[in-house]
Design a protein around this motif. Sequence first.
Motif, short mmCIF file in Angstrom:
data_model
loop_
_atom_site.label_atom_id
_atom_site.label_comp_id
_atom_site.label_asym_id
_atom_site.label_seq_id
_atom_site.Cartn_x
_atom_site.Cartn_y
_atom_site.Cartn_z
N THR A 168 62.68 61.59 3.43
CA THR A 168 61.97 61.47 4.71
C THR A 168 60.50 61.08 4.54
N LEU A 169 59.99 61.06 3.31
CA LEU A 169 58.59 60.70 3.07
C LEU A 169 58.42 59.23 2.67
N LYS A 170 59.49 58.46 2.69
CA LYS A 170 59.42 57.07 2.23
C LYS A 170 58.37 56.26 2.97
N GLY A 171 58.16 56.57 4.24
CA GLY A 171 57.18 55.82 5.02
C GLY A 171 55.77 55.91 4.44
N PHE A 172 55.48 56.97 3.70
CA PHE A 172 54.16 57.13 3.11
C PHE A 172 53.93 56.20 1.92
N LEU A 173 54.99 55.75 1.26
CA LEU A 173 54.83 55.11 -0.04
C LEU A 173 53.97 53.85 -0.03
N PRO A 174 54.07 52.96 0.96
CA PRO A 174 53.19 51.79 0.94
C PRO A 174 51.71 52.16 1.01
N HIS A 175 51.38 53.19 1.75
CA HIS A 175 49.97 53.57 1.90
C HIS A 175 49.51 54.47 0.76
N PHE A 176 50.43 55.28 0.22
CA PHE A 176 50.10 56.22 -0.84
C PHE A 176 50.97 55.93 -2.07
N PRO A 177 50.64 54.86 -2.80
CA PRO A 177 51.47 54.49 -3.95
C PRO A 177 51.45 55.53 -5.07
N GLN A 178 50.38 56.32 -5.14
CA GLN A 178 50.31 57.39 -6.13
C GLN A 178 50.82 58.68 -5.47
N SER A 179 51.88 59.26 -6.03
CA SER A 179 52.46 60.47 -5.47
C SER A 179 52.92 61.38 -6.59
N LEU A 192 62.07 73.72 -6.32
CA LEU A 192 61.93 72.68 -5.30
C LEU A 192 60.50 72.16 -5.26
N PRO A 193 60.31 70.82 -5.28
CA PRO A 193 58.96 70.23 -5.25
C PRO A 193 58.47 70.01 -3.82
N LEU A 194 58.22 71.09 -3.11
CA LEU A 194 57.82 70.98 -1.70
C LEU A 194 56.36 70.58 -1.53
N ASP A 195 55.51 70.97 -2.46
CA ASP A 195 54.07 70.80 -2.31
C ASP A 195 53.61 69.56 -3.07
N ARG A 196 52.94 68.65 -2.36
CA ARG A 196 52.67 67.32 -2.91
C ARG A 196 51.19 66.97 -2.84
N VAL A 197 50.80 66.00 -3.68
CA VAL A 197 49.51 65.32 -3.59
C VAL A 197 49.80 63.83 -3.64
N MET A 198 49.28 63.07 -2.66
CA MET A 198 49.47 61.62 -2.59
C MET A 198 48.10 60.95 -2.46
N LEU A 199 47.96 59.78 -3.06
CA LEU A 199 46.66 59.10 -3.09
C LEU A 199 46.82 57.63 -2.77
N SER A 200 45.89 57.11 -1.94
CA SER A 200 45.98 55.71 -1.53
C SER A 200 45.35 54.75 -2.54
N HIS A 201 44.19 55.11 -3.11
CA HIS A 201 43.47 54.26 -4.06
C HIS A 201 43.04 55.11 -5.25
N GLY A 202 43.17 54.56 -6.45
CA GLY A 202 42.79 55.30 -7.64
C GLY A 202 44.00 55.84 -8.37
N ARG A 203 43.79 56.92 -9.13
CA ARG A 203 44.88 57.48 -9.94
C ARG A 203 44.91 59.00 -9.79
N ILE A 204 46.12 59.53 -9.80
CA ILE A 204 46.30 60.97 -9.88
C ILE A 204 46.50 61.33 -11.35
N GLU A 205 45.64 62.20 -11.85
CA GLU A 205 45.77 62.63 -13.24
C GLU A 205 45.80 64.16 -13.30
N ASP A 206 46.38 64.67 -14.36
CA ASP A 206 46.41 66.12 -14.60
C ASP A 206 47.00 66.89 -13.43
N PHE A 207 48.09 66.37 -12.86
CA PHE A 207 48.77 67.10 -11.78
C PHE A 207 49.53 68.27 -12.38
N THR A 208 49.29 69.47 -11.85
CA THR A 208 49.96 70.66 -12.37
C THR A 208 50.33 71.59 -11.23
#
Length: 232
Positions: A168-179, A192-208
């Motif tokens: 159901t989150l597919k709509g976010f992917l074009p705007h938030f390519p980093q997830s 279950l991976p319920l809690d997320r961080v998504m980013l539009s520009h840049g990079r997500i690093e050290d996600f824990t």
Amino acid sequence: MPDITVASYNIHKGIGIDRRRDLTRIAHVIEELQADVVALQEADARFGDRRGLLDLDRLATMGLKRVEVRGLRERSHGWHGNVMLVRRDTEVEGVERLALPGLEPRGAIVADLVVHGVPVRVIGTHLALLGQSRIKQVAMVLDQLAALSDRPTVLMGDTNEWRRGEATLKGFLPHFPQSARAPSFPAPFPILPLDRVMLSHGRIEDFTVHVSALSRRASDHLPVRARLVLPD
């Protein structure tokens, strides 16, 4: 490239897996995160006056302030339970609240911030349990973003989506390519991976997923934390 640290945490109204409401314990977990921006969910009582459940004085001693949102109930700390905390020196340029569609009362906070001198837009939200409602909520958030100026944007919160392929989150992917995702629920034995961080520009690093003796007991969710590397 500049970086900031963000975190998201569903505090389950301060009620831990031992069924005790302990807001001091929640504050200690937030302190453990050492984040510049924290999106909280379920930070108000659900019924009645929907009073805020945070120990704001304790959080202030940790150098955190609540992002003020206009139009809240008198005793509420957040918008539909969503609260955003930032470091004391963070500049808040603007804040909007969204009422999201669906059978349950859900919302999102959209804040334009300057963190360590870096402009960033942060969205904190708690999406619906029902999949069809989540699809509509994703569309509304994207419509809101389309009306705003372009700016590196991070979306984080409890998405209530656990399936592979984003579903159901597919709509976010074009705007938030980093997830970023990893199991965060239930806290004692997360699957279950319920809690997320998504980013539009840049990079997500050290996600824990933040695991500590306190975080395993303080809420039914574990908090998630990420370092974001943003474009200059």
